[in-house]
Design a protein around this motif. Structure first.
Motif, PDB file in Angstrom:
ATOM      1  N   GLU A 167      65.775-122.619   9.300  1.00  0.00           N
ATOM      2  CA  GLU A 167      66.553-123.081  10.378  1.00  0.00           C
ATOM      3  C   GLU A 167      67.308-122.190  11.349  1.00  0.00           C
ATOM      4  O   GLU A 167      67.553-121.965  12.420  1.00  0.00           O
ATOM      5  CB  GLU A 167      67.432-124.321  10.014  1.00  0.00           C
ATOM      6  CG  GLU A 167      68.110-125.009  11.111  1.00  0.00           C
ATOM      7  CD  GLU A 167      67.373-125.571  12.077  1.00  0.00           C
ATOM      8  OE1 GLU A 167      67.679-125.608  13.321  1.00  0.00           O
ATOM      9  OE2 GLU A 167      66.539-126.431  11.643  1.00  0.00           O
ATOM     10  N   ALA A 218      64.827-120.439  13.589  1.00  0.00           N
ATOM     11  CA  ALA A 218      64.731-121.382  14.886  1.00  0.00           C
ATOM     12  C   ALA A 218      65.828-121.302  15.744  1.00  0.00           C
ATOM     13  O   ALA A 218      65.946-121.070  17.065  1.00  0.00           O
ATOM     14  CB  ALA A 218      64.602-122.665  14.502  1.00  0.00           C
ATOM     15  N   SER A 231      59.254-126.753  21.170  1.00  0.00           N
ATOM     16  CA  SER A 231      59.355-127.351  19.749  1.00  0.00           C
ATOM     17  C   SER A 231      60.582-127.155  19.419  1.00  0.00           C
ATOM     18  O   SER A 231      60.870-126.287  18.541  1.00  0.00           O
ATOM     19  CB  SER A 231      58.217-126.987  18.991  1.00  0.00           C
ATOM     20  OG  SER A 231      58.307-127.844  17.753  1.00  0.00           O
ATOM     21  N   GLU A 232      61.555-128.075  19.619  1.00  0.00           N
ATOM     22  CA  GLU A 232      62.899-127.933  19.017  1.00  0.00           C
ATOM     23  C   GLU A 232      63.254-128.462  17.781  1.00  0.00           C
ATOM     24  O   GLU A 232      62.450-129.663  17.333  1.00  0.00           O
ATOM     25  CB  GLU A 232      63.801-128.732  20.298  1.00  0.00           C
ATOM     26  CG  GLU A 232      65.339-128.337  20.314  1.00  0.00           C
ATOM     27  CD  GLU A 232      65.775-128.888  21.296  1.00  0.00           C
ATOM     28  OE1 GLU A 232      67.277-128.675  21.396  1.00  0.00           O
ATOM     29  OE2 GLU A 232      65.237-129.601  22.370  1.00  0.00           O
ATOM     30  N   THR A 233      64.319-127.823  17.132  1.00  0.00           N
ATOM     31  CA  THR A 233      64.696-128.602  15.804  1.00  0.00           C
ATOM     32  C   THR A 233      66.031-129.846  15.909  1.00  0.00           C
ATOM     33  O   THR A 233      66.574-129.315  17.250  1.00  0.00           O
ATOM     34  CB  THR A 233      64.894-127.600  15.016  1.00  0.00           C
ATOM     35  OG1 THR A 233      66.071-126.640  15.351  1.00  0.00           O
ATOM     36  CG2 THR A 233      63.867-126.416  14.498  1.00  0.00           C
ATOM     37  N   GLU A 234      66.197-130.137  14.893  1.00  0.00           N
ATOM     38  CA  GLU A 234      67.512-131.245  15.186  1.00  0.00           C
ATOM     39  C   GLU A 234      68.835-130.217  15.402  1.00  0.00           C
ATOM     40  O   GLU A 234      69.696-130.954  15.958  1.00  0.00           O
ATOM     41  CB  GLU A 234      67.362-132.066  13.827  1.00  0.00           C
ATOM     42  CG  GLU A 234      66.277-133.098  13.926  1.00  0.00           C
ATOM     43  CD  GLU A 234      66.342-133.943  12.626  1.00  0.00           C
ATOM     44  OE1 GLU A 234      67.420-133.621  11.666  1.00  0.00           O
ATOM     45  OE2 GLU A 234      65.604-134.692  12.418  1.00  0.00           O
ATOM     46  N   ARG A 278      61.328-124.255  17.074  1.00  0.00           N
ATOM     47  CA  ARG A 278      60.302-123.388  16.293  1.00  0.00           C
ATOM     48  C   ARG A 278      59.436-122.589  17.163  1.00  0.00           C
ATOM     49  O   ARG A 278      58.753-121.685  16.578  1.00  0.00           O
ATOM     50  CB  ARG A 278      59.488-124.559  15.648  1.00  0.00           C
ATOM     51  CG  ARG A 278      60.286-125.295  14.366  1.00  0.00           C
ATOM     52  CD  ARG A 278      59.379-126.414  13.914  1.00  0.00           C
ATOM     53  NE  ARG A 278      59.029-127.528  14.684  1.00  0.00           N
ATOM     54  CZ  ARG A 278      60.258-128.603  14.670  1.00  0.00           C
ATOM     55  NH1 ARG A 278      61.130-128.553  13.754  1.00  0.00           N
ATOM     56  NH2 ARG A 278      59.939-129.585  15.570  1.00  0.00           N
ATOM     57  N   THR A 331      74.295-122.544   8.717  1.00  0.00           N
ATOM     58  CA  THR A 331      73.800-123.734   7.574  1.00  0.00           C
ATOM     59  C   THR A 331      74.408-122.922   6.358  1.00  0.00           C
ATOM     60  O   THR A 331      74.065-123.653   5.128  1.00  0.00           O
ATOM     61  CB  THR A 331      72.277-123.808   7.615  1.00  0.00           C
ATOM     62  OG1 THR A 331      71.806-122.457   7.589  1.00  0.00           O
ATOM     63  CG2 THR A 331      71.874-124.386   8.688  1.00  0.00           C
ATOM     64  N   PRO A 337      62.192-133.873  18.778  1.00  0.00           N
ATOM     65  CA  PRO A 337      62.623-133.208  17.546  1.00  0.00           C
ATOM     66  C   PRO A 337      62.526-134.389  16.455  1.00  0.00           C
ATOM     67  O   PRO A 337      62.870-135.555  16.719  1.00  0.00           O
ATOM     68  CB  PRO A 337      64.101-133.018  17.871  1.00  0.00           C
ATOM     69  CG  PRO A 337      64.080-132.570  19.309  1.00  0.00           C
ATOM     70  CD  PRO A 337      63.182-133.802  19.974  1.00  0.00           C
ATOM     71  N   GLY A 338      61.994-133.720  15.174  1.00  0.00           N
ATOM     72  CA  GLY A 338      61.949-134.842  14.274  1.00  0.00           C
ATOM     73  C   GLY A 338      60.823-135.645  14.282  1.00  0.00           C
ATOM     74  O   GLY A 338      60.662-136.591  13.498  1.00  0.00           O
TER      75      GLY A 338
END
Length: 357
Positions: A123, A126, A153-156, A161, A191, A232-233
């Protein structure tokens, strides 16, 4: 040192071009006329700068003569001041002339497809991919370029990505061509609860965007699949089959585009990306044939090559190809890339110039 022989060759070529462009028959071949006119415009800068350089050197010699032969203290002091000023001007003019002596790359004026992909680091990688996108977006804004997202391509958490965008404007490829490669970040991830510094990586690819006539994509060479877009997701963001996947059968390249709600627009974007990737493949093939010649150069632009490190705790950015370190990471991430990019371009042109001397 300025290669005088090279300057004389270019001055001779400039005179030949002036004669050629004065011939009325040249207008019958517009393609040839444009090529000669572009070369003439570049060489006119070389000639003007070379003349300026020689005038400054002549004035410097005169000032040195005054310093050596004059007895008047005030005149000697004035000569010293003039010598210092002239030496600074000569150094600046010499740098400009060196850059001009290297023929411009015909690809430099092209628009580009910029691809940013998260590498090692999960993450955090990203999130840094998103940071690099914003860095390039701000740099493009400073340059007055247009930037358009082609596929993302998006992450939460708001990272990417993968992100593909088109950048158009003046000399885009010429400025961003050396951004291809591995970009490493060292920082405490959002994180990370323990406050430890992590190292993550993102790869960047800068592909010159070809004209449609430069890369032929035959209908029988592609397979087009359509499907529903997702966000996303994996959640659905479209209830129609507007997303497009194009497979280039001869090479196996696959391009997916789902950014637009229109299937037609997604297909057009996907073809644009595919064309750029095919063009890059051919360019890489040609360059691999000249691999021995390129070993001494700044960098191949290989995506696996680690080119730069961004160290947030130390506010430091280092370009490993030219051993350039700047302690202005915040400004760089805000799009202030000129110092790095100018240094890279100068290093490459000086390398090319050294082969001429």
């Amino acid at each position: 040192m300025i290669p005088e022989r090279r300057i004389e060759e270019l001055i001779t070529r400039f005179k030949e071009l002036e004669e050629a462009l004065a011939d009325p028959s040249i207008f019958n071949d517009q393609k040839r006329y444009r090529e000669l006119a572009q070369e003439h415009a570049h060489l006119s800068q070389v000639v003007r700068t070379a003349e300026e350089y020689r005038r400054l050197e002549a004035r410097l010699e005169e000032a040195k003569t005054v310093l050596e032969e004059e007895d008047d203290h005030e005149l000697k002091e004035m000569a010293r001041e003039e010598i210092k000023a002239l030496e600074d001007q000569i150094l600046h003019t010499e740098q400009r002339l060196k850059l001009l002596l290297v023929p411009p790359d015909p690809l430099d004026g092209k628009n580009i497809i910029l691809e940013i992909r998260a590498g090692t680091g999960g993450e955090e990688a990203a999130l840094f991919a998103a940071d690099l996108y914003r860095m390039y977006a701000r740099y493009a804004e400073r340059k007055g370029w247009k930037m358009e997202i082609m596929e993302a391509s998006e992450t939460e958490l708001g990272g990417f990505r993968e992100l593909v965008c088109a950048i158009s404007g003046k000399e885009v490829y010429g400025h961003l061509r050396f951004e291809s490669g591995g970009h490493r970040v060292q920082r405490i991830p959002v994180t990370e609860s323990g406050g430890r510094i992590h190292t993550s990586a993102v790869t960047v690819a800068v592909l010159p965007e070809p004209e449609e006539t430069e890369v032929e994509i035959r209908p029988e060479d592609i397979r087009v699949d359509v499907f529903r877009s997702s966000g996303p997701g994996g959640q659905s963001v479209n209830t129609t089959d507007s997303a497009v996947r194009i497979t280039h059968l001869p090479t196996g390249l696959v391009v997916t585009c789902q950014d637009e709600k229109s299937q037609h627009k997604n297909k057009a974007k996907a073809l644009k990306i595919l064309r750029a990737r095919l063009y890059e493949m051919e360019k890489q093939r040609q360059e691999s044939e000249r691999a021995a010649m390129r070993r001494s150069q700044i960098g191949s632009g290989d995506r696996s090559e680690r080119i730069r490190t961004y160290n947030f705790p130390q506010n430091r950015v280092t370009d490993h190809r030219i051993n350039l370190t700047l302690y202005k990471l915040e400004a760089v991430m805000d799009g202030d890339l000129d110092e790095i990019i100018d240094a890279l371009r100068l290093a490459v042109q000086e390398e090319a110039l050294s082969t001429m001397t």
